[in-house]
Design an enzyme around this catalytic site. Structure first.
Site, PDB file in Angstrom:
ATOM      1  CB  THR A 270      37.246  38.834  41.004  1.00 38.72           C
ATOM      2  OG1 THR A 270      38.274  38.077  40.359  1.00 38.72           O
ATOM      3  CG2 THR A 270      37.893  39.849  41.934  1.00 38.72           C
ATOM      4  CG  PHE A 272      35.419  43.799  42.293  1.00 39.91           C
ATOM      5  CD1 PHE A 272      36.515  44.580  41.949  1.00 39.91           C
ATOM      6  CD2 PHE A 272      35.134  42.682  41.523  1.00 39.91           C
ATOM      7  CE1 PHE A 272      37.331  44.250  40.880  1.00 39.91           C
ATOM      8  CE2 PHE A 272      35.941  42.335  40.438  1.00 39.91           C
ATOM      9  CZ  PHE A 272      37.038  43.129  40.118  1.00 39.91           C
TER      10      PHE A 272
END
Length: 377
Positions: A270, A272
């Site tokens: 992921t 960010f």
């Protein structure tokens, strides 16, 4: 360290060419090349054979131990010719919130956003927030100095709502951080494979572990989020109920890790972005930068095509372009874009100037250093 970098580093340390490794595994050289560039990943069933061929363990490859030693000596991340990249520092993000060492994130303690916040800023106090809007508001109102916001996932795509929140907020992007997502099967004390009957987690996490759960004959049960599921399992203290969440969730709620890395597919990451009330831009000479912005094109034929022409003619690489509908702009399409470069670069400045001729709105969201993770790939 990513799996692709680990495979390449171990191969070089073993003194093997891509062709040599392909012959040992019974695959094509192009398959090895795809693994090493991260475009595809080896199947889980292939991992033991791959590790044996490279004379390392599966854990070495999956967890990315820092260096491999073999015929070529020590190889840190990757080594090709005279080009060597050293282990990246814990964070290359400048923190402008020294006077407010609190970092907000969406979710409860133990969430992957919490894990990312701790990885990037280990000295800052985490502030869990119920929603993304609350995390933005915490920084805007001064209750937190920074916010750690997920923007996209390598398997699930872009994170919903973030593109709508970014242009409406008064915050700036000051950095990016890549967090590997490793799902673990968590149980209360006394839980075992014999006792566990169901596993609770976020719908996406369950989908990413579907095959493993089926093999273990564990029923998936949807929960609001991963860390929240771990929190509930700890409260229930029922050895028949497990959670799928992070190692940090296990640490936070006192759960045992019955099995780590239960995801079906390796390479779940992921990305960010770090948000701040203070706009801070790196020195353009300090290293590769990214610039993020949103824009709305004029309602004329080929306006998007023309608006992007300046980036092509000025040699500016656009690495992301996504459209979404903005209700506030009479349901016109807005575009979120990311380019390589700094506004102080002449080529970027000229490209942005040309963009203005074909747009009705442009908002610069921030310029920030590229994460070291990109160089690994």
């Amino acid at each position: 360290m990513s799996l692709s970098s680990a495979v390449k580093g171990a191969r070089l340390a073993a003194g093997l060419s891509q062709s040599d490794l392909a012959k040992r595994l019974g695959v094509t050289q192009s398959t090895i090349a795809l693994w090493e560039t991260g475009k595809t990943a080896p199947k889980r069933s292939m991992m033991p054979k791959l590790a044996a061929a490279l004379r390392v363990t599966v854990l070495d490859l999956e967890h990315g131990t820092g260096a491999f030693t073999g015929a070529l000596g020590s190889v840190s991340y990757f080594q090709e010719g005279h080009r060597t990249m050293s282990t990246p520092s814990p964070t290359a993000i400048v923190n402008p919130a020294q006077d407010n060492p609190v970092i907000a994130f969406q979710g409860v303690l133990g969430a992957y956003s919490h894990l990312a916040a701790r990885g990037a800023f280990p000295a800052m106090e985490p502030l869990p927030c119920p929603t993304f809007q609350d995390a933005f508001a915490a920084v805007e109102e001064g209750r937190a100095g920074l916010a750690m916001i997920p923007i996209e996932n390598s398997l699930g795509g872009r994170v919903a709502d973030i593109h709508h929140l970014l242009p409406e907020s008064n915050l700036f992007i000051i950095g990016e951080y890549f967090q590997p997502v490793h799902h673990c099967l968590l149980v209360p004390k006394g839980g075992s494979f014999e006792t566990v009957k169901e596993a609770r987690s976020h719908e996406q996490a369950l989908a990413q572990c579907r095959n493993t759960l089926r093999e273990l004959k564990i029923k998936p049960v949807i929960a609001a989020d991963t860390a929240g599921a771990a929190q509930d399992v700890a409260k229930l203290n029922d050895p028949s109920i497990a959670a799928i969440a992070s190692t940090l969730a296990a640490e936070t709620y006192g759960l045992d890790i019955l099995r780590p890395r239960i995801e079906d597919r390796i390479g779940n990451v992921t990305r960010f972005i770090v948000m701040s009330r203070t706009r801070i831009e790196p020195d353009p000479r300090s290293g590769p930068c990214l610039t993020s912005f949103v824009f709305t094109v004029r309602s004329v034929p080929a306006s998007l095509y023309k608006s992007l022409g300046g980036f092509a003619t000025n040699g500016v690489n656009m690495i992301k372009l996504e459209s979404y509908i903005s209700v506030g702009d009479d349901s016109r399409a807005r575009f979120y874009a990311e380019i390589e470069g700094h506004p102080a670069d002449k080529s970027v400045d000229q490209a942005m100037e040309e963009l203005q001729f074909f747009t009705t709105k442009i908002k610069l969201l921030g310029t920030y250093r590229q994460a070291d993770y990109r160089a690994e790939e």
